[in-house]
Scaffold this motif. Sequence first.
Motif, PDB file in Angstrom:
ATOM      1  N   GLY A 135       0.797  -1.219   0.000  1.00 22.49           N
ATOM      2  CA  GLY A 135       0.000   0.000   0.000  1.00 22.49           C
ATOM      3  C   GLY A 135       0.828   1.266   0.000  1.00 22.49           C
ATOM      4  O   GLY A 135       0.513   2.235  -0.697  1.00 22.49           O
ATOM      5  N   GLU A 136       1.910   1.302   0.790  1.00 26.23           N
ATOM      6  CA  GLU A 136       2.747   2.498   0.858  1.00 26.23           C
ATOM      7  C   GLU A 136       3.358   2.813  -0.508  1.00 26.23           C
ATOM      8  O   GLU A 136       3.332   3.952  -0.972  1.00 26.23           O
ATOM      9  N   THR A 137       3.870   1.784  -1.171  1.00 26.42           N
ATOM     10  CA  THR A 137       4.469   1.979  -2.500  1.00 26.42           C
ATOM     11  C   THR A 137       3.407   2.404  -3.506  1.00 26.42           C
ATOM     12  O   THR A 137       3.629   3.329  -4.293  1.00 26.42           O
ATOM     13  N   PRO A 196       2.975   8.014  -8.779  1.00 25.38           N
ATOM     14  CA  PRO A 196       2.079   8.836  -9.597  1.00 25.38           C
ATOM     15  C   PRO A 196       1.528   7.974 -10.746  1.00 25.38           C
ATOM     16  O   PRO A 196       2.292   7.364 -11.492  1.00 25.38           O
ATOM     17  N   LEU A 197       0.232   7.894 -10.839  1.00 25.74           N
ATOM     18  CA  LEU A 197      -0.403   7.100 -11.887  1.00 25.74           C
ATOM     19  C   LEU A 197      -1.193   8.020 -12.813  1.00 25.74           C
ATOM     20  O   LEU A 197      -1.756   9.023 -12.378  1.00 25.74           O
ATOM     21  N   THR A 198      -1.234   7.668 -14.079  1.00 21.92           N
ATOM     22  CA  THR A 198      -1.963   8.449 -15.067  1.00 21.92           C
ATOM     23  C   THR A 198      -3.453   8.126 -14.971  1.00 21.92           C
ATOM     24  O   THR A 198      -3.831   6.953 -15.005  1.00 21.92           O
TER      25      THR A 198
END
Length: 181
Positions: free
Chosen positions: A12-14, A19-21
């Motif tokens: 979850g932390e990662t 940043p996801l599009t």
Amino acid sequence: MKKENRLLTIDGETLMSQPLTPLNFVVDTLLSQGLHILAGSPKVGKSWLALWLAVTVAKGDPVWGMGVKQGATLYLCLEDSTLRIQNRLFEITEDAPANVHFTTNSDTLGKGLEEQLCAFLAEHPDTVLVIIDTLQMIRGAGYDNTYAASSWTSYPSFPPAPKTHSFRRSSFSVQNRFAGF
């Protein structure tokens, strides 16, 4: 040596730090960029829906109250004739725009279809939607039927298309037919 069969996971932390599009929608919150399969029983109106969607997106009109990304559309109506598509167009619109394109024949996968689509997209870089009706028509020989649609989403059916194919406009509009979908 046997290959290890493990799940590829992300903590979850990662995940939260990446940043996801965001998805690029053609029809807001309904139809995103990518591959989608519309499946259903024969004669429930899938081709009518596809045609209406191609025209509506090309015009930039809302789809069931949702905004669209207007652009060119390509509809490969591979089980139809040009006359049948023309008749259906007269049933759903008074003004089909120049940026909605149709073809009733194409090559198959692995035998030129990819090149045909790339050439169309190069010629029409504003294309936002390509509809292939039907998958079976582009598969050609050599594709195993066992691997047809691996998954699909079930949607409620809607009224079948009117049986008339005349130049006279039906008083029963496609937008009203699909309003409760």
